[in-house]
Enzyme design. Sequence first.
Site, short mmCIF file in Angstrom:
data_model
loop_
_atom_site.label_atom_id
_atom_site.label_comp_id
_atom_site.label_asym_id
_atom_site.label_seq_id
_atom_site.Cartn_x
_atom_site.Cartn_y
_atom_site.Cartn_z
N GLY A 9 -11.30 -1.05 -4.65
CA GLY A 9 -10.09 -1.57 -5.29
C GLY A 9 -9.36 -0.48 -6.05
N GLY A 12 -5.34 -0.72 -7.14
CA GLY A 12 -4.83 -1.68 -8.11
C GLY A 12 -4.40 -1.02 -9.40
N GLN A 13 -3.98 -1.87 -10.36
CA GLN A 13 -3.44 -1.36 -11.62
C GLN A 13 -4.45 -0.49 -12.37
OE1 GLN A 13 -2.81 -4.19 -14.74
NE2 GLN A 13 -1.24 -2.98 -15.76
N ASP A 35 -9.89 0.88 -0.69
CA ASP A 35 -9.17 -0.38 -0.88
C ASP A 35 -8.91 -0.97 0.49
OD1 ASP A 35 -7.45 -2.48 -1.94
OD2 ASP A 35 -7.16 -1.19 -3.68
N ILE A 36 -8.43 -2.21 0.50
CA ILE A 36 -8.14 -2.89 1.76
C ILE A 36 -6.83 -2.40 2.37
CG2 ILE A 36 -6.87 -4.89 0.83
CD1 ILE A 36 -8.82 -6.56 2.79
N ARG A 37 -6.05 -1.68 1.55
CA ARG A 37 -4.80 -1.07 2.04
C ARG A 37 -4.66 0.30 1.40
NH1 ARG A 37 -1.96 -1.28 -2.55
NH2 ARG A 37 -2.50 -2.96 -3.99
N ASP A 53 -12.91 -3.34 3.07
CA ASP A 53 -12.83 -4.74 2.66
C ASP A 53 -14.00 -5.02 1.72
OD1 ASP A 53 -12.93 -7.49 2.39
OD2 ASP A 53 -12.77 -7.93 4.53
N TYR A 143 -9.63 -17.71 -11.89
CA TYR A 143 -10.01 -16.33 -12.23
C TYR A 143 -11.08 -16.33 -13.32
CZ TYR A 143 -9.30 -11.48 -13.83
OH TYR A 143 -9.47 -10.17 -14.20
N LYS A 147 -14.96 -14.99 -13.18
CA LYS A 147 -15.44 -13.94 -14.08
C LYS A 147 -16.64 -14.41 -14.91
CE LYS A 147 -12.83 -10.44 -13.02
NZ LYS A 147 -13.45 -9.27 -12.36
#
Length: 313
Positions: A9, A12-13, A35-37, A53, A143, A147
């Site tokens: 990941g 991401g941010q 990451d997945i992209r 993935d 979410y 968590k």
Amino acid sequence: MHKPILIIGACGQIGTELTFELRSKYGADNVIASDIREGGDALMQSGPFELLDATNYGAIEDVVMHYEIDEVYLMAAMLSATAEKFPMRAWNLNMNSLFNVLNLAKDKKISKVFWPSSIAVFGPNTPKTNTPQSTIMEPSTVYGISKQSGERWCEYYHKKYGVDVRSVRYPGLISWKTMPGGGTTDYAVEIYHEALKKGSYECFLKSDTELPMMYMDDAIRATIDLMESPSEQIKVRSSYNLAGMNFTPEQMAESIKKHIPAFDISYAPDFRQEIADSWPSSIDDTEARNEWGWEPKFNLEQTTKEMLDNLKG
């Protein structure tokens, strides 16, 4: 030489900035981003990258074996506002990715795991002010439920299998380098972009909605400090409370007006208001401070100055 790290990941941010910081600290080739992209050009050019993935155990295991990975930072997740739209997709991503990494650690294929939790684990019945480390946790969002479940599994894997897993409950995070990814605290980043671009902002939360927040530099530092602390200092294996600053949209707007006097804010609360109302307004992070020396550096005024200065270029 530091043993290889895998960030899942990484686009991401949080993952983007964590990747840059870890690469500057340990060397680009020792930090594998995935990451997945694909991410932005700067990230892609800064070191090794794998398309991955997070829900595919075999694919993660292949990368871990290929690079002889020692530590995994699992940053892949579907965040609060987006998860409400896609509940089962959020649950599958958030939980299966965690099990994949915990099982790799249980089988001694990696030695250490970082997994982020969130203030979303708390719910409407949690004490809102100075929320304690251990308290009522009845999250009312997809979410938050994922968590909270993740925290319980982290502690279980530590106690049952000796997995060295570490976690912090991030508050809302503010960064100028990357846009947020569908969370309830996204306004605290959007507001700076809109202030510079349009001189006004329509906020999706009420003016007096106080939430715990943190400047991204503090969050990245906390993450790495926690991972570098000796194992015996880490007493909490679910997730540590982490505090930076607390403010309302109105207070944030006032801090911006000190730099942009004509800035104007309006309010149009949407479905995210209900999520925000279920979260704490301030956090007690005594355990993190006492056990591994956590201390934030940025307050609201410093954050506003940093954001506006950097976004202006």
